[in-house]
Motif scaffolding. Structure first.
Motif, PDB file in Angstrom:
ATOM      1  N   VAL A 100      39.933  39.663  12.192  1.00  0.00           N
ATOM      2  CA  VAL A 100      40.299  40.452  13.368  1.00  0.00           C
ATOM      3  C   VAL A 100      39.002  40.924  13.999  1.00  0.00           C
ATOM      4  O   VAL A 100      38.114  41.423  13.311  1.00  0.00           O
ATOM      5  CB  VAL A 100      41.241  41.631  13.011  1.00  0.00           C
ATOM      6  CG1 VAL A 100      40.632  42.572  12.005  1.00  0.00           C
ATOM      7  CG2 VAL A 100      41.684  42.377  14.258  1.00  0.00           C
ATOM      8  N   GLU A 159      36.701  49.145  19.742  1.00  0.00           N
ATOM      9  CA  GLU A 159      37.975  48.676  19.228  1.00  0.00           C
ATOM     10  C   GLU A 159      38.169  48.944  17.742  1.00  0.00           C
ATOM     11  O   GLU A 159      39.239  48.721  17.197  1.00  0.00           O
ATOM     12  CB  GLU A 159      38.144  47.170  19.490  1.00  0.00           C
ATOM     13  CG  GLU A 159      38.334  46.817  20.939  1.00  0.00           C
ATOM     14  CD  GLU A 159      37.016  46.593  21.675  1.00  0.00           C
ATOM     15  OE1 GLU A 159      35.935  46.844  21.098  1.00  0.00           O
ATOM     16  OE2 GLU A 159      37.066  46.162  22.846  1.00  0.00           O
ATOM     17  N   LEU A 167      49.719  42.440  14.019  1.00  0.00           N
ATOM     18  CA  LEU A 167      49.912  42.907  15.394  1.00  0.00           C
ATOM     19  C   LEU A 167      50.520  44.303  15.423  1.00  0.00           C
ATOM     20  O   LEU A 167      50.120  45.146  16.230  1.00  0.00           O
ATOM     21  CB  LEU A 167      50.762  41.912  16.191  1.00  0.00           C
ATOM     22  CG  LEU A 167      50.072  40.605  16.526  1.00  0.00           C
ATOM     23  CD1 LEU A 167      51.074  39.572  17.049  1.00  0.00           C
ATOM     24  CD2 LEU A 167      48.935  40.807  17.522  1.00  0.00           C
ATOM     25  N   LEU A 177      47.747  46.725  14.634  1.00  0.00           N
ATOM     26  CA  LEU A 177      46.802  46.844  15.745  1.00  0.00           C
ATOM     27  C   LEU A 177      47.330  47.772  16.840  1.00  0.00           C
ATOM     28  O   LEU A 177      46.555  48.376  17.573  1.00  0.00           O
ATOM     29  CB  LEU A 177      46.489  45.474  16.329  1.00  0.00           C
ATOM     30  CG  LEU A 177      45.553  44.589  15.509  1.00  0.00           C
ATOM     31  CD1 LEU A 177      45.547  43.170  16.042  1.00  0.00           C
ATOM     32  CD2 LEU A 177      44.144  45.174  15.489  1.00  0.00           C
ATOM     33  N   LEU A 199      42.755  37.626  16.781  1.00  0.00           N
ATOM     34  CA  LEU A 199      43.365  37.722  15.467  1.00  0.00           C
ATOM     35  C   LEU A 199      43.581  36.296  14.985  1.00  0.00           C
ATOM     36  O   LEU A 199      44.209  35.493  15.676  1.00  0.00           O
ATOM     37  CB  LEU A 199      44.703  38.465  15.555  1.00  0.00           C
ATOM     38  CG  LEU A 199      45.536  38.534  14.282  1.00  0.00           C
ATOM     39  CD1 LEU A 199      44.786  39.274  13.176  1.00  0.00           C
ATOM     40  CD2 LEU A 199      46.871  39.215  14.580  1.00  0.00           C
ATOM     41  N   ARG A 214      39.682  39.994  22.312  1.00  0.00           N
ATOM     42  CA  ARG A 214      40.202  40.625  21.101  1.00  0.00           C
ATOM     43  C   ARG A 214      41.034  39.573  20.381  1.00  0.00           C
ATOM     44  O   ARG A 214      42.057  39.129  20.886  1.00  0.00           O
ATOM     45  CB  ARG A 214      41.034  41.856  21.456  1.00  0.00           C
ATOM     46  CG  ARG A 214      40.168  42.933  22.118  1.00  0.00           C
ATOM     47  CD  ARG A 214      40.926  44.163  22.482  1.00  0.00           C
ATOM     48  NE  ARG A 214      41.984  43.819  23.439  1.00  0.00           N
ATOM     49  CZ  ARG A 214      43.004  44.607  23.728  1.00  0.00           C
ATOM     50  NH1 ARG A 214      43.139  45.777  23.151  1.00  0.00           N
ATOM     51  NH2 ARG A 214      43.908  44.221  24.608  1.00  0.00           N
ATOM     52  N   MET A 269      41.347  48.336  14.829  1.00  0.00           N
ATOM     53  CA  MET A 269      41.226  47.347  13.752  1.00  0.00           C
ATOM     54  C   MET A 269      41.342  47.985  12.368  1.00  0.00           C
ATOM     55  O   MET A 269      41.777  47.343  11.418  1.00  0.00           O
ATOM     56  CB  MET A 269      39.889  46.613  13.843  1.00  0.00           C
ATOM     57  CG  MET A 269      39.760  45.700  15.028  1.00  0.00           C
ATOM     58  SD  MET A 269      38.268  44.682  14.949  1.00  0.00           S
ATOM     59  CE  MET A 269      37.039  45.818  15.549  1.00  0.00           C
ATOM     60  N   ASP A 308      45.595  36.551  20.621  1.00  0.00           N
ATOM     61  CA  ASP A 308      44.905  37.778  20.996  1.00  0.00           C
ATOM     62  C   ASP A 308      45.696  38.951  20.432  1.00  0.00           C
ATOM     63  O   ASP A 308      46.711  38.765  19.759  1.00  0.00           O
ATOM     64  CB  ASP A 308      44.702  37.864  22.512  1.00  0.00           C
ATOM     65  CG  ASP A 308      45.986  38.031  23.305  1.00  0.00           C
ATOM     66  OD1 ASP A 308      47.065  38.323  22.722  1.00  0.00           O
ATOM     67  OD2 ASP A 308      45.925  37.887  24.543  1.00  0.00           O
ATOM     68  N   TRP A 309      45.280  40.158  20.701  1.00  0.00           N
ATOM     69  CA  TRP A 309      45.933  41.326  20.113  1.00  0.00           C
ATOM     70  C   TRP A 309      47.307  41.597  20.718  1.00  0.00           C
ATOM     71  O   TRP A 309      48.042  42.439  20.217  1.00  0.00           O
ATOM     72  CB  TRP A 309      45.055  42.556  20.266  1.00  0.00           C
ATOM     73  CG  TRP A 309      43.846  42.553  19.385  1.00  0.00           C
ATOM     74  CD1 TRP A 309      43.340  41.517  18.657  1.00  0.00           C
ATOM     75  CD2 TRP A 309      42.990  43.658  19.149  1.00  0.00           C
ATOM     76  NE1 TRP A 309      42.223  41.900  17.987  1.00  0.00           N
ATOM     77  CE2 TRP A 309      41.974  43.224  18.270  1.00  0.00           C
ATOM     78  CE3 TRP A 309      42.970  44.969  19.600  1.00  0.00           C
ATOM     79  CZ2 TRP A 309      40.956  44.062  17.827  1.00  0.00           C
ATOM     80  CZ3 TRP A 309      41.951  45.806  19.161  1.00  0.00           C
ATOM     81  CH2 TRP A 309      40.965  45.350  18.286  1.00  0.00           C
TER      82      TRP A 309
END
Length: 181
Positions: free
Chosen positions: A124, A89, A176, A179, A164, A162, A93, A149-150
């Motif tokens: 994150v 990921e 967001l 991301l 944030l 995941r 990020m 979450d993302w």
């Protein structure tokens, strides 16, 4: 209940006091376990953060708040290191890391306590289990921050790991967007 007895195992093994114990309590809301109370305990520095819905957030019994930071360019961003378990990921990020003023890697659960106190602005991360995010999510939300979450959904038993977490809720949207490229 969610328990992570040693969050930050690498720090613990290396003798770096950035590990801690996480204890989270979740309540079923519409059938989904949702964090409502959390404890982040750092035994070396004798710091204990507690946050509970309807009660606020505290460090060693003293009320704490996140800080205002509506501009991501002024934000202190933290995350697991790019060579850590979230390698897959990391490319997603990276834009959040680059947009911030500073990036710090690998400080485990200590990041969450510092974010709740207003020293950091964004955490994150990816590939976390409920035992990793339940307690910090409750502490940060109750200190005035926001967690998701993302995809922008609340962190709960359906989250994919995941995460944030931001001190200033105004940072959610720009993070967001970054991301998702």
């Amino acid at each position: 209940w969610h328990l992570d007895p040693i969050d930050g195992t690498k720090s613990f093994i290396a003798g770096v006091p950035l590990f801690g114990t996480l204890i989270g309590l979740a309540q079923r809301i519409e059938g989904v376990p949702t964090p409502i109370m959390g404890v982040i305990d750092q035994p070396i520095t004798n710091e204990r953060w507690i946050g509970a819905d309807g009660h606020g957030a505290f460090l060693n019994g003293v009320a704490i708040r996140t800080r205002a930071c509506p501009d991501i360019a002024q934000a202190v961003v933290t995350s697991s290191g790019p060579d850590d378990y979230a390698r897959e990921e990391y490319p997603a990020m990276r834009p959040v890391h680059q947009a911030g003023k500073w990036i710090l890697y690998g400080t485990a659960c200590y990041d969450y306590g510092l974010l709740a106190m207003g020293f950091q602005d964004i955490v994150v991360d990816a590939q976390l289990g409920e035992h990793d995010f339940a307690a910090p999510a409750a502490v940060i939300r109750n200190a005035g921050g926001a967690t998701c979450d993302w995809q922008g959904r609340p962190l709960d038993g359906n989250s994919d790991g995941r995460v944030l977490m931001v001190g200033d809720p105004a940072l959610l949207s720009p993070c967001l967007e970054l991301l998702h490229g």
